[in-house]
Design a protein around this motif. Structure first.
Motif, PDB file in Angstrom:
ATOM      1  N   SER A   1       0.828  -1.209   0.000  1.00 35.43           N
ATOM      2  CA  SER A   1       0.000   0.000   0.000  1.00 35.43           C
ATOM      3  C   SER A   1       0.862   1.259   0.000  1.00 35.43           C
ATOM      4  O   SER A   1       0.517   2.268  -0.621  1.00 35.43           O
TER       5      SER A   1
ATOM      6  N   ASN B   1      -6.794   0.392  -4.709  1.00 37.02           N
ATOM      7  CA  ASN B   1      -6.649   0.202  -3.261  1.00 37.02           C
ATOM      8  C   ASN B   1      -7.175  -1.171  -2.829  1.00 37.02           C
ATOM      9  O   ASN B   1      -6.559  -1.863  -2.012  1.00 37.02           O
TER      10      ASN B   1
ATOM     11  N   GLN C   1      -4.948  -4.215  -1.210  1.00 34.89           N
ATOM     12  CA  GLN C   1      -5.319  -4.825   0.063  1.00 34.89           C
ATOM     13  C   GLN C   1      -5.488  -6.336  -0.079  1.00 34.89           C
ATOM     14  O   GLN C   1      -5.057  -7.105   0.793  1.00 34.89           O
TER      15      GLN C   1
END
Length: 386
Positions: free
Chosen positions: A68, A302, A306
């Motif tokens: 991330s 995103n 994840q």
């Protein structure tokens, strides 16, 4: 590391990154684009703060940061200078491959130097015969009395002539097809490697993509991982890392177009009708559409990152993120040009550079069309011929 420690670690790094962007990356961007200059100063500063070793384990001298943080680093770099962001992504893609050979002392030394900020690496994979299927080499390494002979021409090598180490692929000695491939880590000054040409692209002008002519004998210590497992390394490391990186570059460019468009619209005033450009409904709608497109693509990336961190990712989602990011930045570029008009068309403004840079993802392998074809084959259970 506790949750609080992780947050502090991430915030400290992002603060350092923002300082580098403000002090170096953003001020250098226009000159790098105008003069087609390699972003050496930017890369040096990123190395000084440990960003070249971002995902390398701490025991090897890296920061061992999560994906991330890598994603966010690339987006922020691309908003300021997409050439710097691409150089960084190709370096990190090479690092993801090198980590498969971390038990090898030769590779371990390279990783250690990267962690110290003393080594820039890149991938040298594409060949004329493989095109955008860069992960399927045509060239083949042959075993001889002098070592492993590799003779090939690599094309579109980012950081050519600037990187310290090239990660090069070829078919294995015993290969019957391109999936049975190898990766090698080769120092740039190694005998038999020559850089040809200078990058003259429409956009991303500072990334110094150029061909490499390779005719050399490699030592077996240069082999990354086991012989013939190159496609496995590509699937598990290179492809996900590259997809995150290139997607983040495109999202960063899209966000830069959005920010520039919003700033321009707010300032543009028509004296003869005493009206600001922001008062036009059509402009409001286009700005709103740009915002939605940017947020959709970033949210999708995103979620993918994840899922990767949770080891839940599948091949379809791996391929999808780049398609979405490339399509988004092209749509945003077109809308930005409409919103800003002549301002966006002028080479004296940064948005013109952003629009040129936005086109690169369409031609950068694997291209969105190839990715969509592969996705279609997966969901339709159609065998892929490689």
């Amino acid at each position: 590391m506790s949750t609080i420690q992780e947050k502090n670690f991430t915030q400290d790094l992002l603060t350092k990154l923002d300082d580098i962007i403000v002090d170096f990356v953003a001020p250098n961007a226009a000159r790098i684009d105008r003069e087609r200059e390699f972003p050496r100063e930017n890369i040096t500063e990123l190395g000084r703060e440990g960003f070249l070793g971002l995902i390398i384990p701490q025991q090897l001298g890296g920061l061992e940061a999560p994906l991330s943080l890598y994603k966010e680093t690339v987006i922020r770099l691309a908003q300021a200078c997409a050439s710097t962001a691409l150089v960084y992504v190709q370096h990190m893609s090479a690092v993801s491959i090198l980590l498969y050979g971390k038990e090898n002392d030769y590779i371990k030394n390279i990783l250690s130097n990267i962690g110290k900020g003393q080594c820039l690496t890149t991938i040298a994979l594409s060949e004329a015969g493989s095109g955008c299927y860069f992960f399927l080499p045509v060239s083949q390494v042959n075993e001889t009395d002098k070592g492993l002979r590799l003779k090939t021409n690599k094309i579109m090598v980012t950081s050519a002539g600037e990187a310290d180490v090239y990660v090069i692929n070829s078919k294995a000695t015993f290969a019957k097809n391109s999936m049975q491939s190898n990766f090698f880590a080769v120092a740039s000054e190694y005998n038999g490697i020559e850089v040809g040409g200078k990058w003259e692209g429409m956009g991303l002008r500072g990334n110094q993509s150029a061909p490499l002519t390779i005719d050399t004998y490699l030592n077996k210590q240069m082999l990354i991982g086991e012989e013939g497992e190159g496609f496995k390394i590509t699937r598990e490391a290179l492809l996900p890392m590259g997809q995150i990186g290139i997607s983040a570059v495109n999202i960063g460019i899209a966000k830069a177009i959005y920010n520039e468009s919003v700033n321009y619209v707010k300032k543009r005033f028509y004296t003869h009708i005493n009206t600001n450009l922001s008062d036009f409904q059509s402009i409001q709608q286009m700005i709103g559409e740009i915002k939605v497109l940017c947020d959709q693509a970033e949210t999708a990336l995103n979620v993918f990152v994840q899922r990767m961190e949770n080891k839940e990712v599948d091949m379809v989602s791996t391929l999808e993120v780049k398609v979405m990011a490339c399509q988004t930045v092209l749509q945003v570029a077109e809308l930005g040009l409409k919103v800003c008009g002549g301002h966006a068309y002028s080479a004296n403004t940064p948005i013109e550079r952003y629009i040129r840079d936005s086109m690169a993802g369409t031609v950068m392998g694997p291209t969105p069309d190839v990715l969509k074809e592969l996705i279609g084959k997966i969901v339709l259970d159609v065998p892929t011929q490689l």
